[in-house]
Design a protein around this motif. Sequence first.
Motif, short mmCIF file in Angstrom:
data_model
loop_
_atom_site.label_atom_id
_atom_site.label_comp_id
_atom_site.label_asym_id
_atom_site.label_seq_id
_atom_site.Cartn_x
_atom_site.Cartn_y
_atom_site.Cartn_z
N LEU A 4 0.88 -1.16 0.00
CA LEU A 4 0.00 0.00 0.00
C LEU A 4 0.92 1.22 0.00
O LEU A 4 1.66 1.45 0.95
CB LEU A 4 -0.90 0.01 1.24
N ARG A 5 0.91 1.98 -1.12
CA ARG A 5 1.79 3.13 -1.25
C ARG A 5 0.93 4.39 -1.35
O ARG A 5 0.04 4.47 -2.18
CB ARG A 5 2.67 3.01 -2.49
N ILE A 6 1.25 5.37 -0.50
CA ILE A 6 0.52 6.63 -0.46
C ILE A 6 1.47 7.74 -0.84
O ILE A 6 2.55 7.88 -0.24
CB ILE A 6 -0.04 6.87 0.96
N TYR A 7 1.09 8.52 -1.86
CA TYR A 7 1.91 9.65 -2.30
C TYR A 7 1.32 10.93 -1.71
O TYR A 7 0.13 11.19 -1.87
CB TYR A 7 1.90 9.77 -3.83
N ILE A 8 2.17 11.69 -1.01
CA ILE A 8 1.73 12.94 -0.40
C ILE A 8 2.56 14.10 -0.93
O ILE A 8 3.69 13.90 -1.38
CB ILE A 8 1.81 12.89 1.15
#
Length: 161
Positions: free
Chosen positions: A37-41
């Motif tokens: 699970l990769r979250i880009y902020i």
Amino acid sequence: MKRAPEHLVNLIEPIVEGLGYECVGIEYHPQPKHGLLRIYIDSANGILVDDCSKVSHQISGVLDVEDPIQGNYQLEVSSPGADRPFFYAHQFEQFIGSAVLVNLYQSIAGRKKITGVIDKVVDDIITLREVGQVFEVPFVAMSKARLVPDYLIEKGGRNGK
């Protein structure tokens, strides 16, 4: 663009935004043993490791309580980087005049990959200009899209001509 299912987006986006960051997008790569699970902020001031750590800590706590993902997975929080991925059609608008690399589900004009400059975005159609050609690409036809940093084009990388 291996976007996360809506239930994950609906759970994670408000947390990221509540912490004062833009949630650029969320990828989910389910695997039987080790999913990702990769979250880009992002933020106006850029992203530092401390920002990623802060968001990761908050998201981890919520994911532990809500338990929306079956099995084991790795959580990554990252800045979008120079080769920023696109998750939504509207994200192309802020990069008009910039180069992108687009992978397509099905070929358009005999091409499954297009590296071009974003000319305009109308509804969900992104117009890309490549040397001597113009492509009108529906966002739904894109399997993946990333910004191509200028230096790669200038040096002839990634289909640069």
